[in-house]
Design an enzyme around this catalytic site. Structure first.
Site, PDB file in Angstrom:
ATOM      1  N   ARG A 119       0.849  -1.185   0.000  1.00  0.00           N
ATOM      2  CA  ARG A 119       0.000   0.000   0.000  1.00  0.00           C
ATOM      3  C   ARG A 119       0.888   1.240   0.000  1.00  0.00           C
ATOM      4  NH1 ARG A 119      -3.874  -0.386   5.085  1.00  0.00           N
ATOM      5  NH2 ARG A 119      -1.885   0.004   6.094  1.00  0.00           N
ATOM      6  N   ASN A 157      -6.202   6.284   2.552  1.00  0.00           N
ATOM      7  CA  ASN A 157      -6.194   5.450   3.766  1.00  0.00           C
ATOM      8  C   ASN A 157      -4.820   5.502   4.402  1.00  0.00           C
ATOM      9  OD1 ASN A 157      -7.598   3.150   5.379  1.00  0.00           O
ATOM     10  ND2 ASN A 157      -5.572   2.346   4.900  1.00  0.00           N
ATOM     11  N   GLU A 158      -4.762   6.006   5.633  1.00  0.00           N
ATOM     12  CA  GLU A 158      -3.539   5.998   6.421  1.00  0.00           C
ATOM     13  C   GLU A 158      -2.319   6.466   5.619  1.00  0.00           C
ATOM     14  OE1 GLU A 158      -4.665   2.513   9.665  1.00  0.00           O
ATOM     15  OE2 GLU A 158      -3.338   2.008   7.999  1.00  0.00           O
ATOM     16  N   CYS A 163       8.994   9.400  -0.684  1.00  0.00           N
ATOM     17  CA  CYS A 163       9.560   8.991  -1.969  1.00  0.00           C
ATOM     18  C   CYS A 163      10.773   9.868  -2.250  1.00  0.00           C
ATOM     19  CB  CYS A 163       8.511   9.137  -3.069  1.00  0.00           C
ATOM     20  SG  CYS A 163       9.134   8.773  -4.735  1.00  0.00           S
ATOM     21  N   CYS A 168      10.529  14.195  -6.579  1.00  0.00           N
ATOM     22  CA  CYS A 168      10.528  14.605  -5.178  1.00  0.00           C
ATOM     23  C   CYS A 168      11.781  15.409  -4.830  1.00  0.00           C
ATOM     24  CB  CYS A 168      10.401  13.389  -4.274  1.00  0.00           C
ATOM     25  SG  CYS A 168       8.773  12.596  -4.371  1.00  0.00           S
ATOM     26  N   GLU A 316     -11.336   3.355  12.648  1.00  0.00           N
ATOM     27  CA  GLU A 316     -11.018   1.919  12.682  1.00  0.00           C
ATOM     28  C   GLU A 316     -10.692   1.499  14.109  1.00  0.00           C
ATOM     29  OE1 GLU A 316      -8.030   0.400  10.076  1.00  0.00           O
ATOM     30  OE2 GLU A 316      -8.728   1.557   8.341  1.00  0.00           O
ATOM     31  N   TRP A 324      -1.604  -8.485  13.221  1.00  0.00           N
ATOM     32  CA  TRP A 324      -0.286  -7.951  12.892  1.00  0.00           C
ATOM     33  C   TRP A 324       0.507  -7.505  14.119  1.00  0.00           C
ATOM     34  CZ3 TRP A 324      -0.415  -3.060  14.780  1.00  0.00           C
ATOM     35  CH2 TRP A 324      -1.656  -2.412  14.821  1.00  0.00           C
ATOM     36  N   LYS A 365      -6.452 -11.799   6.398  1.00  0.00           N
ATOM     37  CA  LYS A 365      -7.562 -12.760   6.449  1.00  0.00           C
ATOM     38  C   LYS A 365      -7.879 -13.217   7.870  1.00  0.00           C
ATOM     39  CE  LYS A 365      -4.653 -16.816   5.269  1.00  0.00           C
ATOM     40  NZ  LYS A 365      -3.380 -16.076   5.057  1.00  0.00           N
ATOM     41  N   PHE A 366      -6.930 -13.023   8.803  1.00  0.00           N
ATOM     42  CA  PHE A 366      -7.194 -13.380  10.197  1.00  0.00           C
ATOM     43  C   PHE A 366      -7.343 -12.152  11.090  1.00  0.00           C
ATOM     44  CE2 PHE A 366      -4.787 -17.253   8.751  1.00  0.00           C
ATOM     45  CZ  PHE A 366      -5.904 -18.070   8.685  1.00  0.00           C
ATOM     46  N   HIS A 367      -7.422 -10.974  10.481  1.00  0.00           N
ATOM     47  CA  HIS A 367      -7.687  -9.762  11.254  1.00  0.00           C
ATOM     48  C   HIS A 367      -9.140  -9.774  11.704  1.00  0.00           C
ATOM     49  CE1 HIS A 367      -8.052  -5.571  12.406  1.00  0.00           C
ATOM     50  NE2 HIS A 367      -6.770  -5.382  12.199  1.00  0.00           N
TER      51      HIS A 367
END
Length: 691
Positions: A119, A157-158, A163, A168, A316, A324, A365-367
């Site tokens: 991300r 998102n967050e 960079c 930059c 959230e 995590w 998937k396990f969050h």
């Protein structure tokens, strides 16, 4: 008189309760949407954040847009009384974009371009990426800004990361030209004559890099400031096409706790409401107490509330566990309600989760999620969420109420950056955050509503101002603090304060620099102690705080001289035994305290601030003795005060209330003078507002 702000959305003037929803992951199973709508209503959820990371579903090929699935989702929401924070999908770009336009991918500090993946792996300066974001956001705004289910925009998102590409680098140089105007001014601010690093051409300047320059602290500080400004500019770029179609629709972007990468105060002016993501590590101590974790997240709630001085959003949280963190503990029965209402107590007008339905594959998937892989409502977690939804629906009167704070803690991002970059006196752990929390937790234990403010904020509305390890201290900030004290305020500073200016150049003429007159002391040296080293401070007999005894000191001891300040405590050991360790200076109508050492015993801070709160007439949420691990927080609308009593102690507790008359906010029933709080219990009580 307290002015109650309007609700975040006039479409939904109640507590927002919902989650991140990713229907784009389930388009191959069309029955899922219908089932999710049933479950959302069953859980008393009224809002979802939709479209985060959905770019590849919205634009599977360049220029080919497929909004039909999102049409169906939002239309179904509208038909079922569900609302949406509609997200811009810029947090992760599709693979076709990375392949066709590799310039959108970030370049790391070692000058290597990333591959596609992860991300926020994109350049905020890239003209191509900015163009593609504008096209996408314009199409979303055209299609959905007036949709009845949409109550606001969830921008990306967050945000995070930096960079180091050529775009930059040039943007950084232009930022520096604007700030300094001349290379002479830049070289002086960076003290670049050290190691013969003087710049003679703007093109010689590059961002800090492990294969290049990292030792010029002013350079490092300016890079972090630039990264914040460039990220804010990108966020404004995202917002512009959305506001062009419907300027009244509120915008937010979700922020992160303990995140030093961006100065979040810079976002406050461009967002309509602050939102953030909270993931406490509950149940991590053998004594079953969660007070340390609770205080740390209370601090963060207060920080995000203080950014705009009005209610914020918990965008959230997890309804069960994360996948995590080092250890993923399940929330014990009662903790979901307690931790969610803690956010409300500190000013949140929403409780939202990541995520609604568990992903079937990939890294989260396990969050935790409201709907587990089993796919139905017959789970403990779903029951907890539904129960909280019912509670939130019964306390609507709290919506929009504010937090009246007489106390404030000074917490600047550039000070945070500079402290961590200082190279001394303890490179194995300066523990800035611990210093902040030692002060904050003492106020939290006393139930003192506290704002977390920046040096650009107005100090005059507070009675107590605390500056923990204010290493970077601007001259004008020091002058503002001097006026605050002279006008009757109580000020507390700690060791390692007033050391450098805004360019990370040491103040000359003696530390603590701009605070020296206010504090009435001169700090000559500071000693870093090894982890096995100990010293102590001893309170002077008859001191005006009435404190007695001695307390252990670890890690940092500053050697100071009184220049008019009264000595309240002295060092116990080593060659500086008998030297001042805690002082107070009278200035005008106020007092300024200086703590020269890191006292390790939490009891010291509680005793110190108990007395300062009492002497300064600092408002507490509840004028009562609170058991250890129990705290009180206050919201008010000017007519009624709403007091939240929260039990993080790990055992049942009982509190003797003060002599005001209280009713339960949720039930409307009278509250007894002796209030019992079960394990992980929370009581929401109200009284007539106190003047």
């Amino acid at each position: 008189m307290t002015v109650k702000p309007p609700p975040i959305s006039s479409k939904l003037p109640v507590f927002m309760h919902g989650a991140d929803y990713n229907p784009d992951q389930w388009l191959h199973e069309p029955h899922i949407l219908k089932e999710d709508l049933r479950l959302m209503k069953l859980a008393d959820c009224n809002v979802m954040a939709v479209g985060i990371f959905s770019w590849s579903r919205l634009e599977p090929e360049e220029g080919r847009f497929t909004f039909e699935w999102l049409d169906e989702v939002l239309d179904s929401f509208a038909a079922n009384g569900i609302y949406a924070w509609l997200a811009t999908p810029s947090g992760a770009r599709p693979a076709w974009m990375s392949a066709k336009y590799p310039e959108v991918l970030r370049v790391t500090a070692n000058r290597q371009r990333n591959l596609h993946g992860r991300r926020h792996n994109h350049c905020f300066t890239s003209p191509v990426y900015r163009e593609k974001v504008t096209i996408m956001n314009t199409k979303l705004a055209e299609r959905y800004s007036k949709h009845p289910a949409v109550i606001g925009w969830h921008i990306s998102n967050e945000y995070g990361g930096d960079c180091h590409c050529n775009f930059c680098q040039e943007a950084f140089r232009q930022w520096l030209r604007t700030k300094y105007q001349t290379l002479d001014a830049l070289n002086h601010a960076w003290w670049s004559s050290f190691w013969s690093h003087t710049y003679t051409d703007w093109e010689q300047i590059e961002s800090p890099s492990p294969i290049g320059e990292t030792a010029v602290h002013g350079h490092n500080l300016d890079w972090r400031r630039f990264v914040t400004d460039q990220t804010v500019d990108f966020c404004k770029h995202e917002i512009a096409p959305l506001r062009a179609f419907h300027p009244e629709l509120p915008v937010t972007t979700n922020m992160m706790y303990n995140f030093s990468g961006l100065d979040y105060r810079k976002f406050a002016d461009i967002l309509d409401v602050i939102s953030w993501d909270a993931y406490p590590t509950w149940h991590n101590r053998p004594d079953s107490s969660d007070d340390a974790v609770a205080a740390w997240f209370a601090f963060n709630h207060d920080l995000f509330r203080s950014l705009q001085g009005k209610p914020f959003m918990l965008m959230e949280s997890t309804p069960s566990l994360t996948n995590w963190q080092p250890i993923s503990k399940l929330k014990r029965p009662g903790m979901h309600r307690l931790s969610s209402l803690q956010a409300v107590a500190h000013g949140s007008d929403s409780v939202q989760y990541f995520q609604w339905r568990k992903s079937r594959g990939s890294s989260e998937k396990f969050h935790g999620a409201v709907v587990d892989h089993v796919g139905h409502e017959h789970t403990r977690v779903f029951h907890d969420v539904a129960s909280l939804g019912q509670t939130l629906s019964r306390i609507t009167e709290v919506i929009g109420t504010t937090t009246p704070a007489d106390a404030a803690i000074l917490f600047d991002w550039d000070n945070w950056w500079a402290v961590k970059d200082a190279q001394g006196p303890r490179n194995q752990g300066i523990h800035y955050e611990d210093t902040v929390m030692q002060q904050y937790k003492a106020l939290w234990e006393l139930g003192v509503p506290t704002d977390i403010i920046g040096s650009g904020d107005d100090f005059s509305k507070y009675r107590l101002l605390i500056a923990p390890m204010a290493y970077l201290m601007r001259q004008e900030t020091g002058e503002q603090i001097e006026r605050f004290v002279a006008n009757g305020g109580t000020f507390v500073a700690t060791y390692w304060s007033g050391i450098v200016d805004e360019n990370d150049l040491c103040h000359l003429g003696g530390f603590p620099g701009p605070l020296r007159k206010t504090l009435g002391i001169w700090a000559e040296e500071i000693e870093g102690l090894h982890d096995h080293d100990r010293n102590g401070i001893v309170l002077q007999p008859g001191n005006p705080l009435g404190l007695q005894g001695g307390f252990e000191v670890r890690e940092l001891c500053e050697l100071i001289h009184s220049e008019g300040a009264e000595v309240l405590a002295v060092y116990e050991d080593d060659f500086y035994a008998g030297r001042p360790a805690l002082t107070v200076n009278s200035l005008g109508a106020g007092k300024a305290y200086y703590l020269a050492a890191r006292v390790s015993d939490p009891q010291f801070y509680k005793l110190l601030y108990t007395e300062l709160v009492k002497q300064g007439g600092i408002r507490r949420a509840l004028d009562a003795d609170l058991p250890e691990g129990v705290t009180a927080q206050l919201r008010t609308d000017g007519e009624h005060d709403y007091v939240f009593l929260m039990n993080f102690s790990g055992t049942e507790q009982e509190i003797a209330l003060d002599d005001h008359s209280y009713t339960d906010v949720e039930s409307g029933q009278a509250v007894p003078e002796q209030l019992r709080l079960p394990l992980y219990g929370v009581a929401m009580i109200k009284r007539k507002a106190l003047t």
